[in-house]
Design a protein around this motif. Sequence first.
Motif, PDB file in Angstrom:
ATOM      1  N   ILE B   4       0.895  -0.995  -0.075  1.00 25.75           N
ATOM      2  CA  ILE B   4      -0.148  -0.070   0.037  1.00 25.75           C
ATOM      3  C   ILE B   4       0.695   1.199   0.103  1.00 25.75           C
ATOM      4  O   ILE B   4       0.573   2.393  -0.645  1.00 25.75           O
ATOM      5  CB  ILE B   4      -1.123  -0.096   1.161  1.00 25.75           C
ATOM      6  CG1 ILE B   4      -1.951   1.156   0.991  1.00 25.75           C
ATOM      7  CG2 ILE B   4      -0.442   0.202   2.406  1.00 25.75           C
ATOM      8  CD1 ILE B   4      -3.278   1.076   1.684  1.00 25.75           C
ATOM      9  N   ARG B  31      -0.572  -3.748   2.376  1.00 29.28           N
ATOM     10  CA  ARG B  31      -1.760  -3.628   2.632  1.00 29.28           C
ATOM     11  C   ARG B  31      -2.482  -4.375   3.780  1.00 29.28           C
ATOM     12  O   ARG B  31      -2.301  -5.598   3.674  1.00 29.28           O
ATOM     13  CB  ARG B  31      -2.787  -3.851   1.188  1.00 29.28           C
ATOM     14  CG  ARG B  31      -4.092  -3.514   1.260  1.00 29.28           C
ATOM     15  CD  ARG B  31      -4.778  -3.485  -0.042  1.00 29.28           C
ATOM     16  NE  ARG B  31      -4.323  -2.770  -1.131  1.00 29.28           N
ATOM     17  CZ  ARG B  31      -4.633  -1.453  -1.412  1.00 29.28           C
ATOM     18  NH1 ARG B  31      -5.482  -0.953  -0.627  1.00 29.28           N
ATOM     19  NH2 ARG B  31      -4.303  -0.652  -2.313  1.00 29.28           N
ATOM     20  N   ASP B  66      -0.654   3.831  -2.182  1.00 26.05           N
ATOM     21  CA  ASP B  66      -1.850   3.328  -2.894  1.00 26.05           C
ATOM     22  C   ASP B  66      -2.018   3.548  -4.370  1.00 26.05           C
ATOM     23  O   ASP B  66      -2.889   4.037  -5.001  1.00 26.05           O
ATOM     24  CB  ASP B  66      -3.197   3.925  -2.372  1.00 26.05           C
ATOM     25  CG  ASP B  66      -4.425   2.952  -2.327  1.00 26.05           C
ATOM     26  OD1 ASP B  66      -4.334   1.914  -3.064  1.00 26.05           O
ATOM     27  OD2 ASP B  66      -5.547   3.408  -2.119  1.00 26.05           O
ATOM     28  N   SER B 159      -7.784   4.825   4.623  1.00 27.08           N
ATOM     29  CA  SER B 159      -7.304   3.120   4.470  1.00 27.08           C
ATOM     30  C   SER B 159      -5.987   3.118   5.291  1.00 27.08           C
ATOM     31  O   SER B 159      -5.715   1.832   5.550  1.00 27.08           O
ATOM     32  CB  SER B 159      -7.100   2.704   3.023  1.00 27.08           C
ATOM     33  OG  SER B 159      -6.456   3.853   2.328  1.00 27.08           O
ATOM     34  N   THR B 192      -4.869  -0.413   6.940  1.00 18.36           N
ATOM     35  CA  THR B 192      -3.341  -0.714   7.370  1.00 18.36           C
ATOM     36  C   THR B 192      -3.193   0.191   8.583  1.00 18.36           C
ATOM     37  O   THR B 192      -3.459   1.519   8.450  1.00 18.36           O
ATOM     38  CB  THR B 192      -2.475  -0.050   6.067  1.00 18.36           C
ATOM     39  OG1 THR B 192      -3.259  -0.637   4.952  1.00 18.36           O
ATOM     40  CG2 THR B 192      -1.138  -0.298   6.205  1.00 18.36           C
TER      41      THR B 192
END
Lengths: 284, 277, 265
Positions: B4, B31, B66, B159, B192
């Motif tokens: 990620i 990730r 990402d 995220s 994460t």
Amino acid sequence: MEIIFKNLTQSYEANSPLEGLGLDDVSLTIHDKRFTAIVGKTGSGKSTLVRHINALLKPTSGTILVGDREITPETNNKNLKPLRKNVGMVFQFPESQLFEDTVEKDIMFGPMNFGMSEADAKKSAHKMIELVGLGEEYLEKSPFDLSGGQMRRVAIAGVLASEPETIILDEPTAGLDPVGRKEIMDLFKNLQEQGRTIILITHNMDDVANYAEEMVVIHDAKVKAVGKPKDIFNDKSLLTDDILTLPRSAAFAQKLAEKNFSFPQLPITISELTTEIKRQVHGD
Amino acid sequence: MENIISIKDVTYTYPEAKRPAINGLSLDIYRNEWLSIVGKNGSGKSTLAKLIDGLIESETGSIIVDGQEVNEKNIWEIRSKIGIVFQNPDHQFVGATVEDDVAFGLENQGIPRDEMVKEVDAALKMVDMQDYKTRDPQSLSGGQKQRVAIAGVLATKPSIIIMDESTSMLDPNGRKTVLNLVKQLREEQNMTIISITHDIEETELSERIVILRDGEVVQKASPKTIYDMGHKLTNYGLEEPFSSQVAYLLKDELKLPEGYLNEEELIENIWKLSSKI
Amino acid sequence: MNKLIIGRYLPGDSIIYRLDPRGKFLITFYFIGIVFLANNVASYGFLLLFVLFAVYISKINLGFFIKGLRPMLWLILFTVLLQLFFTPSDNPMWHWGIFTLSTDGMRIAAYIFIRFVLIIFISTLLTLTTTPIEISDSIESILKPLKVIKFPVTQVALMLSIALRFVPLLIDETTKIMDAQRARGVDFGEGGIMQRIKSFVPILIPLFVSSFSIAYDLAIAMESRGYKDGEGRSKYRVLSWSKRDYMSLIVMLLITIILLFIRSY
């Protein structure tokens, strides 16, 4: 210096609708030349308590005796210097008190306020910078060019430089890494062994177990318990009411006790713990 | 495993500093992993967090978050994917009340008010602070403040969450509630988590630990492998895990298995030894 | 620091608390304006009754308002004494040198005193029942028309609300630094002027340093949460103007009419 609190009450905003109690009828003796830890939850009154020792706060009622100096609600702000010289205070995040353009001048600031000559203050600065684990080469630097941990050490040196007999520490290691913390705690233990009185406010029960000879538990503005750490950590009433948490060694022993081990008294340091485990495993 | 975040050869020197805070550092973050970053005060941990979020700009190398490179153009989108909870709870509140503060990130994204009200409630519920909605942040305890800060970060649905020494200024109770919350988020959300800490006990639940020294990665491995380093951990400003310290002191007389044992395993082994006799 | 009542919010709940802050803000200023219309015993009495009534329905202890007078005490005393002894009069009760005591003087001194009480009570009522953020929201809302001339209203409002948020933090910081320096032997307020000014250097420098570091931390935190420059933001906090706010304006209108009537009576 022995420090004796007698029925000391501290209320903030007395006579106002927002009145509250910071300390409620506290009577307590802190012994000369010992290492005393003061523990309690955030907001319990620990910091309020120690601020009376050098008269940063004055009692609303009751008195406090520091050596032969008595502080009462009527004590005025004059002539407090001899008291404050003898009671050094390291605040939480003390690096925020630095202000001079060199480390040396900042360390000399306190001693010179207390009447030390410039030459002696300088000598003291040189001694203290070594003591806190920074070299003399730091003296000429600006404190604001140092890292957070180094600034902390300079601030501590600045308090020690007046050679106070009693040293009050309000969570002196908050935010430091474990190695830095241990160095600072060992430094204070050494100072005590050289004949100083140390009063430590902390949330770290391992530090209490490893360094303190006496401990005071403050809860809701009152003194809840006073005594040797080993006795206090074995007082079940304090643990069940969630007033106190255990050092890691004692918690470990508790878990062993759920197996076939038994501890008449919970060990509070790692060496006590391992000695006891060995003894019980060998079955003597 | 899918990355990620990919960091390649990144260097950053603070203005007027003699040596770089981050020095040619490369690191892949997977990730949905929980990664701990540890190291002494001044080893570059927080600087790394700021670089990932584009709060400061690296001199060399590249950072991809990402699938997007951290640069002027992508910065706002990247920041919407990352939430950071900082060290000092008092220095990160913008709002005058708990709910206002949680809404701040949503306001920045221009979310319509009706939606915001729902998001704020949902975020506060996740951190179990809904009863404090209208309170002044100043009146909360340290642990509660950090939970509100986490809610503020969760509201925008990032995220990646970076905990930048977020527990270091808390008392043991506050620390416990914040850690439990992170644990719970980890289980309930696909996220994460990058946690920057000094506290070895806090790294126990993470999948990987990265040790930094002088702005460089010196070790990256599973907690078990890292804890196996035993006393050597103090070279990096860290403390040996408590169970290792106990095991080390017992080893001269008790026959314990080699390698790192966590507290439960150690207790189990000690118990076995004692019941054999 | 804790002695200041003016400017402090007191959590509570009553009709006054629930009024729209914009309305309260405007009414307070309007009321301060019409205080100067009062010219006789009846009109002052009427306004005093109104303020006491407002205090009563706010459900806040009168003690808070009386404490609010304290920081202004010297100013009030000075002004009142000035009126009492220096109002010229044709038939003084007592006369000595430049001092004159007369019924006129006493009356005017009493009016001045009531005027102070009215203004301080009504502003204290505003700040006790309105959070700083509501005040800054009101200012934003009232200044909104200035957007036309490119005045950065939203940024200024955010700045104001953040500044308000940091006041208690900075007061804490100041107390802490002062304590630390007193523990290092600084005496505040002792010695000559130069000595006193010098004793503030150890406070001011650390305070600057920590304000900057707080500001830096906050800026980083705001940026990390996606704050750009105030444009394109939506607003979570909305002010809602309701029936009771219209009512409060009508009450003010009535007050004005009655006042004008008593005044000329």
